[in-house]
Write an enzyme that holds these catalytic residues in place. Sequence first.
Site, mmCIF file in Angstrom:
data_model
loop_
_atom_site.group_PDB
_atom_site.id
_atom_site.type_symbol
_atom_site.label_atom_id
_atom_site.label_comp_id
_atom_site.label_asym_id
_atom_site.label_seq_id
_atom_site.Cartn_x
_atom_site.Cartn_y
_atom_site.Cartn_z
ATOM 1 N N GLN A 159 0.833 -1.076 0.039
ATOM 2 C CA GLN A 159 0.074 -0.048 0.023
ATOM 3 C C GLN A 159 0.812 1.222 0.131
ATOM 4 O O GLN A 159 1.754 1.360 0.539
ATOM 5 C CB GLN A 159 -0.853 -0.005 1.106
ATOM 6 C CG GLN A 159 -1.955 1.278 1.130
ATOM 7 C CD GLN A 159 -2.776 1.276 2.138
ATOM 8 O OE1 GLN A 159 -2.454 1.695 3.413
ATOM 9 N NE2 GLN A 159 -4.024 1.061 2.190
ATOM 10 N N CYS A 200 -6.715 6.084 6.095
ATOM 11 C CA CYS A 200 -5.973 6.491 7.636
ATOM 12 C C CYS A 200 -6.684 7.608 8.363
ATOM 13 O O CYS A 200 -7.112 8.683 7.736
ATOM 14 C CB CYS A 200 -4.588 6.980 7.228
ATOM 15 S SG CYS A 200 -3.715 7.251 8.805
ATOM 16 N N ASN A 203 -14.958 -3.913 4.674
ATOM 17 C CA ASN A 203 -14.166 -3.771 5.634
ATOM 18 C C ASN A 203 -14.918 -3.251 6.849
ATOM 19 O O ASN A 203 -15.352 -2.116 6.621
ATOM 20 C CB ASN A 203 -12.896 -2.927 5.228
ATOM 21 C CG ASN A 203 -11.905 -2.949 6.401
ATOM 22 O OD1 ASN A 203 -11.308 -1.669 6.818
ATOM 23 N ND2 ASN A 203 -11.420 -3.803 7.223
ATOM 24 N N GLY A 204 -14.128 -3.894 7.875
ATOM 25 C CA GLY A 204 -15.067 -3.345 9.340
ATOM 26 C C GLY A 204 -15.745 -4.424 10.145
ATOM 27 O O GLY A 204 -16.809 -4.995 9.502
ATOM 28 N N GLY A 209 -8.832 -6.262 9.046
ATOM 29 C CA GLY A 209 -7.746 -5.463 9.641
ATOM 30 C C GLY A 209 -7.703 -6.069 11.250
ATOM 31 O O GLY A 209 -7.255 -7.003 11.332
#
Length: 284
Positions: free
Chosen positions: A74, A105, A211-212, A235
């Site tokens: 990344q 971020c 995501n999450g 993540g």
Amino acid sequence: MKPLKIGNIELASPIVLAPMAGVTNAPFRTLCREFASGLMYVNEMVMATALVHGSAKTERMVTFAPDESPRSLQLYGSDPIMLARAVTKLCENDIVDHIDMNFGCPVPKVTRKGGGSALPYKRRLFASLVSAAVTTATKYQIPVTVKMRVGIDSEHETYLDAGKIAADLGVAWVALHARTAAQFYEGKSDWSKIKNLVEHLAPTGVPVLGNGDIWSGNDGVTMVTETGCAGVVVGRGCLGRPWLFADLVRAFNGEGQRPLPRLFEVREVMWRHAQLLVDYFQDE
């Protein structure tokens, strides 16, 4: 679940390790691959400027195991010219097979300057960065993807516009962390936003990854079922639990019996991780 293909890369299962600074280095990725091979394990975020100028620390950060495939990394940057130079360096030197761009971020010292998850609010700058990366990487047949958040806060949501811009510019997929920057990692991620983005980008044919709050294989299946996303990005759920990837693969394959490691096996994983870290950091 169908395999996920981007460019010449086909993942055995549509599961991706989210890049995490100081975490998803070569040792951790090796550990995860030993539980489930053939997935996308993304290296930790690298600053485009640092990569261009070069440093011993940065050079080590972009290392991959000899048998690691695909090699995914990344990049973060806010200058299109510098970003293009970083992509060129990665591609010309055959360092990577896939490049992801960081627009997710939430760290205040980054977002206060208009970077990270705040950057998509600047539509033109966002478009120029994505365009610079995609245009440069396409010359080398390297796919580029983006990872972003819902927006700055509930009053400044940018994910639909940013997703469409990225899709139109030729990214291979768009990954959405279903929280705003203001939420940081608090509360529950809003998976309905992932579903909205899936529907919004459907005409473009560009897949959306969610995501999450994926803490188990069941969570991954539920996210895909509820949102229609093409895959999941994991993540924090795998921190201290690299076997989560094996659980996700089994869940996506419809396996009912998915035993988790016992205490003795967890101890062995910890020992294995320590060995890998010592080999990686050497005397440091």
